[in-house]
Design a protein around this motif. Structure first.
Motif, PDB file in Angstrom:
ATOM      1  N   UNK A  21       0.947  -1.015   0.072  1.00 39.73           N
ATOM      2  CA  UNK A  21      -0.107   0.071   0.118  1.00 39.73           C
ATOM      3  C   UNK A  21       0.795   1.165  -0.067  1.00 39.73           C
ATOM      4  N   UNK A  22       0.519   2.281  -0.814  1.00 39.78           N
ATOM      5  CA  UNK A  22       1.120   3.529  -0.983  1.00 39.78           C
ATOM      6  C   UNK A  22       0.361   4.568  -0.468  1.00 39.78           C
ATOM      7  N   UNK A  23       1.201   5.431   0.280  1.00 39.15           N
ATOM      8  CA  UNK A  23       0.177   6.807   0.762  1.00 39.15           C
ATOM      9  C   UNK A  23       0.585   7.752  -0.230  1.00 39.15           C
ATOM     10  N   UNK A  24      -0.461   8.364  -0.506  1.00 41.89           N
ATOM     11  CA  UNK A  24      -0.129   9.541  -1.673  1.00 41.89           C
ATOM     12  C   UNK A  24      -0.722  10.987  -0.996  1.00 41.89           C
ATOM     13  N   UNK A  25      -0.752  11.031   0.407  1.00 38.92           N
ATOM     14  CA  UNK A  25      -0.972  12.373   0.775  1.00 38.92           C
ATOM     15  C   UNK A  25       0.205  13.156   1.092  1.00 38.92           C
ATOM     16  N   UNK A  26       1.380  12.640   1.189  1.00 37.44           N
ATOM     17  CA  UNK A  26       2.721  13.245   1.617  1.00 37.44           C
ATOM     18  C   UNK A  26       3.899  12.606   0.558  1.00 37.44           C
ATOM     19  N   UNK A  27       4.843  13.574   0.305  1.00 33.29           N
ATOM     20  CA  UNK A  27       5.884  13.196  -0.437  1.00 33.29           C
ATOM     21  C   UNK A  27       6.870  12.380   0.256  1.00 33.29           C
ATOM     22  N   UNK A  28       6.899  12.399   1.510  1.00 30.04           N
ATOM     23  CA  UNK A  28       7.821  11.490   2.209  1.00 30.04           C
ATOM     24  C   UNK A  28       7.345  10.193   2.695  1.00 30.04           C
ATOM     25  N   UNK A  44       4.273  -6.474  -7.087  1.00 28.16           N
ATOM     26  CA  UNK A  44       3.904  -5.258  -6.147  1.00 28.16           C
ATOM     27  C   UNK A  44       2.881  -4.808  -6.994  1.00 28.16           C
ATOM     28  N   UNK A  45       1.945  -4.054  -6.458  1.00 30.04           N
ATOM     29  CA  UNK A  45       0.858  -3.169  -6.724  1.00 30.04           C
ATOM     30  C   UNK A  45       1.185  -1.817  -6.495  1.00 30.04           C
ATOM     31  N   UNK A  46       1.321  -1.024  -7.352  1.00 32.59           N
ATOM     32  CA  UNK A  46       1.430   0.422  -6.854  1.00 32.59           C
ATOM     33  C   UNK A  46       0.265   1.224  -6.558  1.00 32.59           C
ATOM     34  N   UNK A  47       0.169   1.979  -5.753  1.00 36.76           N
ATOM     35  CA  UNK A  47      -0.979   2.788  -5.385  1.00 36.76           C
ATOM     36  C   UNK A  47      -0.555   4.253  -5.380  1.00 36.76           C
ATOM     37  N   UNK A  62       5.937  -5.809 -11.761  1.00 37.23           N
ATOM     38  CA  UNK A  62       5.400  -4.700 -10.980  1.00 37.23           C
ATOM     39  C   UNK A  62       3.925  -4.047 -11.796  1.00 37.23           C
ATOM     40  N   UNK A  63       2.959  -4.414 -10.844  1.00 40.65           N
ATOM     41  CA  UNK A  63       1.620  -3.745 -11.295  1.00 40.65           C
ATOM     42  C   UNK A  63       1.594  -2.554 -11.138  1.00 40.65           C
ATOM     43  N   UNK A  64       1.397  -1.496 -11.957  1.00 41.25           N
ATOM     44  CA  UNK A  64       1.256  -0.162 -11.838  1.00 41.25           C
ATOM     45  C   UNK A  64      -0.037   0.335 -11.478  1.00 41.25           C
ATOM     46  N   UNK A  65      -1.034  -0.276 -11.796  1.00 41.56           N
ATOM     47  CA  UNK A  65      -2.368   0.215 -11.478  1.00 41.56           C
ATOM     48  C   UNK A  65      -2.694   1.635 -12.077  1.00 41.56           C
ATOM     49  N   UNK A  87       3.670  -3.638 -15.650  1.00 38.62           N
ATOM     50  CA  UNK A  87       2.474  -3.795 -16.569  1.00 38.62           C
ATOM     51  C   UNK A  87       2.180  -2.610 -17.454  1.00 38.62           C
ATOM     52  N   UNK A  88       2.911  -1.619 -17.282  1.00 38.35           N
ATOM     53  CA  UNK A  88       2.659  -0.678 -18.179  1.00 38.35           C
ATOM     54  C   UNK A  88       3.888   0.172 -18.553  1.00 38.35           C
TER      55      UNK A  88
END
Length: 189
Positions: A21-28, A44-47, A62-65, A87-88
């Protein structure tokens, strides 16, 4: 749970679980961040979008979604197995390097740069036959390292344009198709 992973100048990141799981709220936080080295273990699935500044090692898919994977100028994509894919197609911020460690066909890691000059710097084939999927322009070196290392143009009339050098090794180039060819321009090319 609010935990963050910060990446510094010498960071390396490796995952071997089926979903990350990737957080997208903070660049850190992971996602929408820059990584020096990123190893994909068991898929790995990117979020979130990522930028690779060092080496992206694909040991699995690597699944980029739909998120963007940007390969920075001078970065490397290292595929360790034929099933190790992305994947892309990534986007490229400059020239990049490719390393192949087993028999396989080039995939989405290069699909957007076939027929495009000034993107691929060096290609290294460690072992096995690497089959191209389009016209390649290699601005740096083509290094065929082992006795089983082969670069094959395939039967679809693809061309290889090499502007750098081909270090002395035990591998070779197999030019397939009736209209396929190998153009050697040398480092001064």
């Amino acid at each position: 749970d609010g935990r963050t992973l910060s990446n510094g100048n010498n960071s390396a990141l490796s995952f071997s679980s089926s979903t990350v799981s990737f957080s997208t709220k903070n660049t850190n936080k992971i996602g929408y961040c820059n990584l020096n080295n990123f190893t994909v273990g068991t898929g790995v699935n990117l979020l979130g979008a990522i930028t690779i500044n060092g080496t992206l090692t694909l040991s699995s898919t690597l699944t980029t979604n739909g998120y963007t994977v940007t390969i920075a100028d001078g970065a490397t994509i290292n595929r360790t197995a034929s099933a190790a894919t992305i994947s892309t197609a990534p986007t490229y911020a400059g020239m990049f390097n490719l390393i192949y460690n087993a028999a396989m066909t080039m995939g989405l890691e290069v699909s957007s740069v076939y027929n495009t000059d000034n993107k691929i710097n060096n290609i290294t084939v460690v072992a096995g036959t690497l089959t191209t999927g389009g016209i390649l322009y290699i601005r740096g070196n083509l290094d065929l390292q082992g006795s089983t290392a082969v670069l094959y143009t395939g039967a679809d009339n693809y061309h290889i344009n090499l502007y750098g050098d081909m270090p002395t090794g035990s591998g070779y180039i197999n030019v397939g198709g009736k209209k396929s060819d190998l153009n050697l321009y040398g480092a001064d090319g």
